[in-house]
Design a protein around this motif. Structure first.
Motif, PDB file in Angstrom:
ATOM      1  N   ALA A  63       0.829  -1.200   0.000  1.00  0.00           N
ATOM      2  CA  ALA A  63       0.000   0.000   0.000  1.00  0.00           C
ATOM      3  C   ALA A  63       0.863   1.250   0.000  1.00  0.00           C
ATOM      4  N   GLU A  64       1.924   1.268   0.809  1.00  0.00           N
ATOM      5  CA  GLU A  64       2.810   2.435   0.813  1.00  0.00           C
ATOM      6  C   GLU A  64       3.540   2.565  -0.522  1.00  0.00           C
ATOM      7  N   ALA A  67       1.171   3.781  -3.282  1.00  0.00           N
ATOM      8  CA  ALA A  67       0.744   5.163  -3.053  1.00  0.00           C
ATOM      9  C   ALA A  67       1.863   6.148  -3.365  1.00  0.00           C
ATOM     10  N   GLY A 224      -3.250   7.045  -3.899  1.00  0.00           N
ATOM     11  CA  GLY A 224      -2.816   7.261  -2.528  1.00  0.00           C
ATOM     12  C   GLY A 224      -3.888   6.964  -1.505  1.00  0.00           C
ATOM     13  N   ARG A 225      -5.135   7.150  -1.866  1.00  0.00           N
ATOM     14  CA  ARG A 225      -6.226   6.920  -0.923  1.00  0.00           C
ATOM     15  C   ARG A 225      -6.979   5.628  -1.206  1.00  0.00           C
ATOM     16  N   PRO A 228      -4.925   1.657  -0.805  1.00  0.00           N
ATOM     17  CA  PRO A 228      -4.829   1.053   0.533  1.00  0.00           C
ATOM     18  C   PRO A 228      -6.178   0.609   1.088  1.00  0.00           C
ATOM     19  N   ARG A 229      -7.184   1.457   0.966  1.00  0.00           N
ATOM     20  CA  ARG A 229      -8.497   1.096   1.499  1.00  0.00           C
ATOM     21  C   ARG A 229      -9.052  -0.141   0.811  1.00  0.00           C
ATOM     22  N   ARG A 398       4.230  10.354   0.422  1.00  0.00           N
ATOM     23  CA  ARG A 398       3.636   9.060   0.752  1.00  0.00           C
ATOM     24  C   ARG A 398       2.243   9.280   1.348  1.00  0.00           C
ATOM     25  N   TYR A 400       0.042   7.217   1.931  1.00  0.00           N
ATOM     26  CA  TYR A 400      -0.148   6.176   2.951  1.00  0.00           C
ATOM     27  C   TYR A 400       1.223   5.719   3.406  1.00  0.00           C
ATOM     28  N   ARG A 401       1.384   5.546   4.707  1.00  0.00           N
ATOM     29  CA  ARG A 401       2.638   5.071   5.275  1.00  0.00           C
ATOM     30  C   ARG A 401       2.364   3.856   6.153  1.00  0.00           C
TER      31      ARG A 401
END
Length: 628
Positions: A63-64, A67, A224-225, A228-229, A398, A400-401
């Motif tokens: 995910a990171e 993103a 970026g959003r 990950p979700r 980043r 998401y981290r």
């Protein structure tokens, strides 16, 4: 980032991504359940749970990575940017193997699920023959037709979810038995410790699809959003359902002297569970249930094979663009947005794998063990790359981290890298396929890589910049970039180029849409269609800028001459750079550029970047060949 056309397009939103992620990851239970149950017996649910938790930890790093690096290529791209092109190729090459095995196993299991839907069975070698035909048919369709994941993903995901929920709900209501789960099971004896060790790497086969989803970073509107979700939501749901399905399956087929789930129903385990449930319900419920599970399973496996071929193509495109494969693999076909050579290569090698392993006593186990070799190595490399990038590029944006960081070190990435490497070592120790065929595949890849680099006159570790990463602008600094645009391919390409340059230099972007008003009309004439197109193009530009952390302001102006409007706007806004596109139609005439581009080059108060598209690209876009 900017890229040459034809290119991948940002069309995927959060619901589409979740659907694709769930459909991809949840499809593997259709061929993995029987393989794991045969070796782990009643401990299959626990092993699936452990593998799922490890998979979730790995997904944090993915995910990171996706993103922060919004390019296709998945782990291979992370590793290339974090380390060098050589290790990026090694990672990509082992991932090719995983795509190929998913294609082969999915196609092999399709005829068994179809046969189960009609209360019969298909035997060797006809399942192999049909499986090879399935792969060839998918490849043929993919060569002439572009698959649109976001259109079909929701339907397939809903069918998949409905099938699995039916099995779980009816299974727990009708066949669940705690005693059946432990029947004939004694840890260390039945199954033996060796069988447990053998089953742990195989459990990774149940969680395919992470690389396929990561490969969609370049096609996601807000990676970026949304990525990950979508990943975490899909994986969490999949882990819960997998454990529940395994409990139902072992309850339906207790492991007293081995489980029939891993023998009689090895190649259609969910149909086997449905058949067992059928014996506990009236025929008018049981028979349609088995038909539904069989046909839906075949549909989901066909989708998995299709998306794996596309994933193979996206990865090949990334490697081809960066000099890790022949250039032809980095050239997308306008109609299908994939390199034809990628499709042919993926289908041909998958068919060879399927036909070649058919002579082995246990071809499914061999392919499953070979899958664990590639996926575990790639997972380890991806997590190490995320850790390395924290130090080598600390200022990289980043969205998401990975959480739980000590200093710059993300602890889940460290834990995940160690665990995946340990399981990889276990795979080498317990699986002949991983021990011998895996290194052989790597050796073949190294030969290809060395040959490609030598043919290009480039070093093995030398970074190769893709055609759409502008070398000549490396030293230039800009604070405001003006990009005239419109709806369509040229407009999208120009704003992508401007946003990429602005992101690298901390600049702002001014998206300009010029409405050309004919001389016979007043400048303030009602032009509703043109105004709507202008609003749409500027809205799309702002959306792309927001995805990359770049400020994009939009402005619509009316003018008699487009070139004059561009020059005037550049003067008023104090633009440092104007980005224009040139259609190839003008290069077939006496002049190289359109009149608009010529005018801007002569009168512009700032630097001008012209991106000239090659012959055969965007021929139908814009009769005047101008960028707006």
């Amino acid at each position: 980032m900017a890229r040459k056309l034809p290119r991948l397009q940002r069309v995927l939103d959060a619901p589409a991504l979740f659907s694709i992620a769930y459909g991809e990851i949840a499809s593997s239970i259709y061929f993995a359940l029987g393989i794991i149950a045969l070796h782990a017996f009643g401990f299959a649910p626990a092993i699936l749970l452990g593998a799922g938790l490890l998979f979730l930890v790995v997904s944090l790093s993915y995910a990171e990575g996706t993103a922060a690096i919004r390019e296709t290529g998945g782990a291979a791209t992370f590793v290339r940017i974090a380390f060098n092109d050589f290790w990026g190729f090694i990672t990509g090459w082992v991932l090719f193997l995983d795509y190929l095995i998913v294609i082969a196993l999915s196609a092999l299991f399709v005829p068994h699920y179809v046969a189960g839907a009609f209360f019969t069975k298909v035997h060797r070698p006809w399942d192999v023959v049909i499986g090879c035909g399935v792969i060839a048919a998918i490849a043929a369709i993919r060569l002439v037709h572009r698959t649109r994941l976001h259109r079909w993903a929701l339907i397939v995901a809903l069918v998949d979810l409905a099938t699995q929920l039916l099995i779980v709900v009816l299974g727990f209501a009708l066949v669940f038995s705690p005693d059946a789960l432990t029947a004939g099971t004694s840890l260390g004896h039945t199954p033996s410790w060796h069988s447990i060790a053998f089953a742990i790497p195989l459990a990774m086969l149940a969680y395919t699809g992470l690389e396929t989803v990561a490969n969609l970073a370049e096609e996601t509107r807000r990676p970026g959003r949304d990525l990950p979700r979508s990943l975490f939501g899909a994986i969490g749901l999949v882990v819960v359902l997998y454990v529940a399905i395994a409990i139902v399956g072992l309850s339906a087929f207790p492991a007293r002297h081995g489980t029939l789930l891993g023998s009689n129903w090895l190649r259609a385990p969910l149909v086997g569970v449905a058949a067992q449930i059928r014996s506990h319900v009236p025929g008018f419920v049981g028979y349609p249930l088995q038909v539904f599970v069989g046909l839906s399973g075949a549909l989901i496996l066909l989708t998995a094979a299709t998306t794996s071929i596309s994933g193979f193509g996206r990865l090949a495109y990334s490697l081809g663009e960066h000099g890790q494969l022949p250039r032809k693999f980095g050239m997308l076909r306008q109609r299908t947005l994939v390199a034809p050579r990628s499709i042919v290569a993926a289908s041909a090698i998958a068919i060879a794998l399927l036909a070649g392993t058919a002579v082995l006593p246990h071809p499914v186990f061999f392919l499953a063990s070979l899958f664990s070799f590639g996926v575990l190595l790639a997972f380890t490399a991806a997590q190490l790359a995320v850790i390395k990038l924290r130090f080598s590029e600390p200022d990289r944006r980043r969205p998401y981290r990975v959480p739980f960081t000590v200093g710059r070190v993300p602890l889940p990435s460290v834990v995940g890298a160690v665990l995946t490497f340990v399981v990889w070592v276990v795979a080498l120790a317990t699986h002949l396929g991983a021990r011998y065929a895996g290194p052989a595949w790597l050796a073949a890849g190294l030969v290809i890589y060395v040959a490609v680099r030598r043919s290009r006159g480039e070093g093995l570790f030398e970074p190769v910049v893709s055609a759409d990463e502008h070398r000549g602008l490396a030293e230039a600094q800009f604070s405001k970039i003006l990009v005239p645009m419109k709806l369509g391919e040229i407009g999208e390409e120009m704003i992508a180029t401007a946003v990429k340059l602005a992101q690298e230099r901390g600049a702002a972007v001014e998206a300009l849409h010029v409405i050309r008003v004919p001389m016979e009309l007043p400048l303030d004439a009602e032009l509703i269609d043109q105004e709507e197109r202008a609003e749409a193009s500027i809205a799309e530009a702002k959306l792309l800028g927001a995805d990359h952390g770049v400020q994009v302001d939009g402005r619509t102006v009316r003018a008699r001459a487009i070139g004059q409007a561009i020059v005037q706007e550049a003067q008023e806004q104090g633009a440092d750079l104007i980005v224009l596109g040139s259609s190839p139609r003008w290069r077939r005439q006496s002049r190289f550029f359109s009149p608009t581009v010529d005018y801007v080059l002569k009168k512009a108060p700032s630097e001008v970047l012209i991106v000239a598209f090659p012959q055969g690209v965007l021929e139908e876009d814009g009769a005047d060949g101008s960028p707006i």
